[in-house]
Scaffold this active site. Structure first.
Site, PDB file in Angstrom:
ATOM      1  N   ARG A  47     -68.529 -14.115  58.113  1.00 53.29           N
ATOM      2  CA  ARG A  47     -69.073 -14.369  56.961  1.00 53.29           C
ATOM      3  C   ARG A  47     -69.054 -15.762  56.770  1.00 53.29           C
ATOM      4  NH1 ARG A  47     -67.840 -10.483  52.290  1.00 53.29           N
ATOM      5  NH2 ARG A  47     -67.396  -8.697  53.112  1.00 53.29           N
ATOM      6  N   LYS A 154     -59.614  -0.426  68.041  1.00 56.13           N
ATOM      7  CA  LYS A 154     -58.788   0.377  67.126  1.00 56.13           C
ATOM      8  C   LYS A 154     -58.427  -0.372  65.866  1.00 56.13           C
ATOM      9  CE  LYS A 154     -54.462   0.299  68.134  1.00 56.13           C
ATOM     10  NZ  LYS A 154     -53.587  -1.011  67.684  1.00 56.13           N
ATOM     11  N   HIS A 184     -57.421  -1.384  74.546  1.00 55.64           N
ATOM     12  CA  HIS A 184     -57.266  -2.492  75.626  1.00 55.64           C
ATOM     13  C   HIS A 184     -56.216  -2.176  76.669  1.00 55.64           C
ATOM     14  CE1 HIS A 184     -53.669  -3.858  73.096  1.00 55.64           C
ATOM     15  NE2 HIS A 184     -53.045  -4.410  74.200  1.00 55.64           N
ATOM     16  N   LYS A 188     -56.024  -3.000  81.476  1.00 54.48           N
ATOM     17  CA  LYS A 188     -54.864  -3.425  82.228  1.00 54.48           C
ATOM     18  C   LYS A 188     -54.895  -2.917  83.778  1.00 54.48           C
ATOM     19  CE  LYS A 188     -51.723  -3.787  78.242  1.00 54.48           C
ATOM     20  NZ  LYS A 188     -51.346  -5.263  78.006  1.00 54.48           N
ATOM     21  N   GLU A 222     -41.403  -4.021  72.765  1.00 50.92           N
ATOM     22  CA  GLU A 222     -41.837  -5.241  72.423  1.00 50.92           C
ATOM     23  C   GLU A 222     -40.670  -5.838  71.886  1.00 50.92           C
ATOM     24  OE1 GLU A 222     -46.193  -5.849  71.202  1.00 50.92           O
ATOM     25  OE2 GLU A 222     -45.625  -3.751  70.098  1.00 50.92           O
ATOM     26  N   ASP A 241     -49.839   2.884  65.336  1.00 49.86           N
ATOM     27  CA  ASP A 241     -50.382   1.677  65.949  1.00 49.86           C
ATOM     28  C   ASP A 241     -50.521   1.958  67.405  1.00 49.86           C
ATOM     29  OD1 ASP A 241     -50.878  -1.289  65.890  1.00 49.86           O
ATOM     30  OD2 ASP A 241     -48.891  -1.621  66.556  1.00 49.86           O
ATOM     31  N   HIS A 246     -52.500   3.609  72.843  1.00 53.48           N
ATOM     32  CA  HIS A 246     -51.940   3.298  74.124  1.00 53.48           C
ATOM     33  C   HIS A 246     -50.876   4.339  74.752  1.00 53.48           C
ATOM     34  CE1 HIS A 246     -53.634  -0.356  72.316  1.00 53.48           C
ATOM     35  NE2 HIS A 246     -52.523  -0.615  71.730  1.00 53.48           N
ATOM     36  N   LYS A 346     -41.035  -2.395  67.796  1.00 48.75           N
ATOM     37  CA  LYS A 346     -40.866  -3.812  67.818  1.00 48.75           C
ATOM     38  C   LYS A 346     -39.607  -4.476  67.631  1.00 48.75           C
ATOM     39  CE  LYS A 346     -45.406  -4.565  66.557  1.00 48.75           C
ATOM     40  NZ  LYS A 346     -46.539  -4.784  67.382  1.00 48.75           N
TER      41      LYS A 346
HETATM   42  C1  BG6 Z   1     -51.775  -3.383  69.740  1.00 48.59           C
HETATM   43  C2  BG6 Z   1     -50.919  -3.068  68.522  1.00 48.59           C
HETATM   44  O1  BG6 Z   1     -53.035  -2.398  69.986  1.00 48.59           O
HETATM   45  O2  BG6 Z   1     -51.041  -3.481  70.832  1.00 48.59           O
HETATM   46  C3  BG6 Z   1     -49.873  -4.369  68.373  1.00 48.59           C
HETATM   47  O3  BG6 Z   1     -51.784  -3.178  67.440  1.00 48.59           O
HETATM   48  C4  BG6 Z   1     -49.266  -4.269  69.962  1.00 48.59           C
HETATM   49  O4  BG6 Z   1     -49.165  -4.032  67.533  1.00 48.59           O
HETATM   50  C5  BG6 Z   1     -50.233  -4.501  70.999  1.00 48.59           C
HETATM   51  O5  BG6 Z   1     -48.291  -5.499  69.645  1.00 48.59           O
HETATM   52  C6  BG6 Z   1     -49.552  -4.281  72.342  1.00 48.59           C
HETATM   53  O6  BG6 Z   1     -50.387  -4.883  73.215  1.00 48.59           O
HETATM   54  P1  BG6 Z   1     -49.898  -5.746  74.727  1.00 48.59           P
HETATM   55  O7  BG6 Z   1     -51.219  -5.511  75.351  1.00 48.59           O
HETATM   56  O8  BG6 Z   1     -49.432  -6.845  74.305  1.00 48.59           O
HETATM   57  O9  BG6 Z   1     -48.681  -4.461  75.189  1.00 48.59           O
END
Ligand code: BG6
Length: 460
Positions: A47, A154, A184, A188, A222, A241, A246, A346
């Protein structure tokens, strides 16, 4: 590597974080590795009232500040030379007609064939509109010498119903083979290696079942908090999330049957079947086999960390979970009775993603009348990040006159064998999407199976 068709890459949400931190650096890395099509155009749209130069400056800044990018001036410049910016309000369906005209004009000038990859790096609330607008303007129409593909970030939906509805809607405008739902984690290397490890080595697969495996643990921990994503996270939570995407991907790769070939659908059929076979949790199972939690205030040696509820954008009395763990079972011949544990959260003590395969104890307690009071079971650990490798723990005799047993580790670390180079995790996914290989992308039925798995926990 196969040669890629010349194409146009359109990034919706180009002023955002993902484009700057991951997508453009990934394209620069592909360029450095000579893996971009020989002729291509990268169009950023958002935008903001930027011109081409302002967009390039924004990207330049991002490229110089990311460590994931192979810092090669010519390639960064080469990618920038292919970039253009287009100001677009994605909710304005009429604006798509002139957008299409401009794209076609640029493509003609550059003698591009009209193949297009649309990357939807936007919030979930815009996805449906963008796909509908692209479809209505004929921007998804393919013919024999022209493909059109969409990558969708996502979260795909907020629950099973919304994911189903989104699939239904976008499939009215695009064929399933044009839709690349990205996770994603599948970018990896260590995640991709799960399939290679299982199916390119003859020695593990015979043990990969209920007869030899005691249980499996999947951990995605994390140490960071929610940071600046409070508003999104508070409406999502750790379960939404991380789990239907994942964690489910990791679980499906560990649990799937060998596919009949390495074809995209053959692999995804098996992944989907594995997830569909997860035992549906009853209300009681949810209460007994799942745990949710939220981080509070904490202190490190030199710092005080805010609690989740003190995060900007988070409701001060929020009950959103920042940690979730569960025990699941897969109802099939291979896995009957083998618990699969997952946990993710987290602000945990350390950042680590790993899969632990714990084997059953040796069947006969041979060392019962010796010093050995307990033999530890063998464990195979797949380190996904930050330690990338495969580790096998075995028992060995501790040298000396008495019989005593110690635990030793056989370690393979990627960096020792293959070196390491900067990688955003998006290189392979972008390359595959341009190539037209959807193996590492989620199909509609898989996304729905993953949501189906978590629904009883969400509902409880
Ligand atoms: C994302 C989540 O999809 O993946 C995040 O929304 C998370 O909350 C992240 O931190 C973790 O990805 P990675 O590659 O750092 O393990």
């Amino acid at each position: 590597m196969q040669k890629l068709n010349d194409c146009t890459i359109v990034i919706f949400g180009a002023s955002g974080d993902l484009a700057a931190r991951k997508l453009i650096p990934a394209l620069a890395n592909l360029c450095q590795r000579n893996l971009l099509p020989s002729n291509s155009l990268i169009v950023g749209c958002a935008r903001r009232e930027w011109n081409d130069q302002q967009f390039k400056d924004h990207i330049e800044k991002a490229l110089t500040s990311t460590a994931d990018h192979e810092n090669t001036e010519p390639c960064a410049k080469n990618v920038q030379a292919r970039m253009k910016y287009y100001r677009l309000n994605v909710d304005d369906s009429e604006a798509f007609a002139s957008f299409d005209e401009t794209l076609t004009q640029w493509e003609n000038e550059l003698e591009l064939p009209g193949n297009r990859l649309y990357y939807l790096a936007v919030g979930p609330e815009h996805i449906e509109n963008i796909v509908m607008n692209l479809g209505t303007q004929g921007m998804l129409k393919e013919h024999s010498s022209q493909w059109r593909r969409i990558i969708i970030e996502k979260p795909f939906g907020h629950d099973l119903d919304s994911a189903r509805a989104l699939n239904r809607t976008i499939l009215t405008k695009a064929a399933e083979k044009q839709i690349y739902r990205i996770d994603h984690y599948l970018g990896k290397e260590t995640v991709q290696n799960i399939i290679v490890f299982r199916f390119a080595n003859g020695i593990f697969e015979p043990l990969w079942n209920r007869n030899y495996i005691d249980h499996i643990q999947i951990t995605v921990a994390e140490d960071i908090g929610v940071g600046s994503r409070g508003e999104y996270y508070d409406s999502a939570g750790a379960l939404r999330d991380m789990v239907p995407n994942h964690i489910c991907q990791l679980m499906s790769l560990v649990a799937m049957e060998p596919p009949s070939s390495f074809d995209a659908n053959a692999v995804r059929n098996e992944q989907t079947k594995a997830i569909q076979s997860v035992q549906t949790l009853t209300r009681n199972d949810v209460l007994e086999n799942t745990v949710r939690g939220q981080y509070g205030r904490g202190e490190t040696e030199d710092d005080t960390r805010n609690s989740y509820r003190e995060t900007q954008g988070v409701d001060t009395s929020s009950n959103t979970e920042t940690f979730v763990a569960a025990r699941l079972f897969i109802d099939n011949w291979r896995w009957a009775g083998v618990p699969f544990y997952f946990r993710t959260g987290k602000r945990l003590p350390l950042r680590t993603t790993e899969i632990v395969i714990q084997f059953k104890q040796a069947p006969h307690k041979l060392f019962r009348h010796t010093n050995v009071d307990q033999i530890m079971p063998n464990r195979l650990i797949m380190g996904i990040q930050p330690i990338e490798g495969i580790f096998l723990s075995i028992s060995a005799k501790i040298p000396g006159p008495i019989v005593d047993i110690g635990r030793v580790n056989m370690r393979f670390q990627y960096a020792d064998y293959f070196g390491s180079r900067p990688d955003t995790g998006y290189e392979r996914l972008l390359y595959d999407a341009i190539l037209g290989d959807a193996t590492l992308f989620q199909r509609a039925d898989m996304v729905e199976a993953c949501w189906n798995l978590v629904m009883p926990i969400l509902n409880e």
